[in-house]
Design a protein around this motif. Sequence first.
Motif, PDB file in Angstrom:
ATOM      1  N   LEU A   4      34.111  34.337  33.020  1.00 48.59           N
ATOM      2  CA  LEU A   4      34.177  34.228  34.478  1.00 48.59           C
ATOM      3  C   LEU A   4      35.430  34.884  35.036  1.00 48.59           C
ATOM      4  N   ALA A   5      36.551  34.767  34.317  1.00 47.52           N
ATOM      5  CA  ALA A   5      37.767  35.443  34.769  1.00 47.52           C
ATOM      6  C   ALA A   5      37.576  36.956  34.768  1.00 47.52           C
ATOM      7  N   GLU A  12      37.447  42.268  41.968  1.00 49.29           N
ATOM      8  CA  GLU A  12      38.628  42.784  42.643  1.00 49.29           C
ATOM      9  C   GLU A  12      38.576  44.306  42.784  1.00 49.29           C
ATOM     10  N   TYR A  13      37.852  44.958  41.871  1.00 49.07           N
ATOM     11  CA  TYR A  13      37.678  46.408  41.941  1.00 49.07           C
ATOM     12  C   TYR A  13      36.427  46.795  42.722  1.00 49.07           C
ATOM     13  N   GLY A  14      35.726  45.820  43.291  1.00 50.37           N
ATOM     14  CA  GLY A  14      34.511  46.112  44.035  1.00 50.37           C
ATOM     15  C   GLY A  14      33.256  46.196  43.184  1.00 50.37           C
ATOM     16  N   VAL A  15      33.340  45.748  41.938  1.00 48.93           N
ATOM     17  CA  VAL A  15      32.195  45.814  41.031  1.00 48.93           C
ATOM     18  C   VAL A  15      31.228  44.662  41.323  1.00 48.93           C
ATOM     19  N   ALA A 113      44.430  31.528  42.267  1.00 46.09           N
ATOM     20  CA  ALA A 113      44.584  30.583  43.373  1.00 46.09           C
ATOM     21  C   ALA A 113      44.755  31.326  44.693  1.00 46.09           C
ATOM     22  N   ALA A 114      45.579  32.371  44.697  1.00 48.66           N
ATOM     23  CA  ALA A 114      45.791  33.148  45.913  1.00 48.66           C
ATOM     24  C   ALA A 114      44.519  33.866  46.342  1.00 48.66           C
ATOM     25  N   GLY A 115      43.632  34.138  45.378  1.00 46.20           N
ATOM     26  CA  GLY A 115      42.386  34.842  45.674  1.00 46.20           C
ATOM     27  C   GLY A 115      41.229  33.936  46.018  1.00 46.20           C
ATOM     28  N   ALA A 196      33.869  30.656  42.997  1.00 42.19           N
ATOM     29  CA  ALA A 196      34.545  31.788  43.631  1.00 42.19           C
ATOM     30  C   ALA A 196      33.819  33.098  43.339  1.00 42.19           C
ATOM     31  N   VAL A 197      33.336  33.253  42.110  1.00 40.42           N
ATOM     32  CA  VAL A 197      32.576  34.459  41.757  1.00 40.42           C
ATOM     33  C   VAL A 197      31.315  34.554  42.616  1.00 40.42           C
TER      34      VAL A 197
END
Length: 397
Positions: A4-5, A12-15, A113-115, A196-197
């Motif tokens: 999941l990470a 984050e790369y738009g994938v 956390a920030a994301g 989150a995902v």
Amino acid sequence: MVGLATAWHLQEYGVEVTVLDRTGVAAGSSWGNAGWLTPGKAIPLADPSLWSYAPRALLDPDAALHVPFRVDAGLWLFLARFASHGTMRAWNRTMAALTPIDKIALDCFDELAAGGVNAWTRKGPFVIGFTEQAHAEGFVREIEGVIRHGQDVPFERLYQPRDLAPQLSEAVAFAYRLDGQRFIEPAPYVEALADAVIARGGKILPGVEARRVGSGRRPTVTLIDGAQMEADSVVIATGAWMPRLARPLGVGVQVQAGRGYSFTVQTEDPARHPVYLPFQRIACTPYQGRFRIAGTMEFRRPDEPLQPRRIEAVINQARTLLTGINFEERQDEWVGSRPVTPDGLPLVGETRAPGVYVAGGHGMWGIVLGPATGKLLAEKVVTGKTDPAIAPFDPLR
């Protein structure tokens, strides 16, 4: 955690990501572990003490290390390779390779956390207990070795350990305080990561199992029911089950299930801090108002059922060292298969099949190193760049 990470960081790369999960989110080792975010303890499993400890442990039914006596050529080959790394030279070599990712591990939780990953991480201290000073020598030697390799791991003698951990009995006569580390409640944390995902447009398909991964014009995943799925890239993050899919793709490093056990108990006094009993290899953590007690390194096949005798072994070791606990009122009894490699290094990178990657083999450290692994592997998938922190984890080594 690892899969999941990786999915989150690919986003984050738009994938666009789709996660195929055989059982469901936070199953397996991502559920019942101690939840320790302890880069200062993410160290090689094999060290010189293995040569004196292992023979005694094999004869002690309550020892943390358990190997069933059976005819299993693959298991005994793994154990021979694992034991060959039980030297100081090998320990230092492996520790040097782990240190770069250890040093960024906690920052990667802050990045999640920030994301938008809505789950907490909590600072220690961790309370480390021994019945006598001589038993602390191995623990101190390990921490000093980690510091020597460049990590900042504050620890100091603790003279009133029951002020922080009233669960320790009077039998614990010698203790340390370990700082600079954190802990989580692992299942809620991993579930929050999955949420989150999904919130960012990802798909998670539970109850879907891959039978084979191949490559041609594009990587293809063949499912158990015969259906096929194509993608630009595939990441195999299946823990102790990784060899089923990765071995045909050139990943020859053995991955052995090192199974851990845990359960939760109620305590007379609220549990506020993690407790570690290194001599007994028992890790304890506050968990949803209870106290999770975890231990054992049992080398069996990953799908074998829970062995009640291993739960008894943990209790027998812990009973005199912990107080205010009714061990007969246990909940959440669990066994999980941690993916252990002979050399103590994870497997992170591209296989011989173009566009197919693996992420796993972290042994006992998949929770703490999962976010950092996902971040650096996502960079590799998207840009082709191999960060130096994961270069030693080449799955084709």
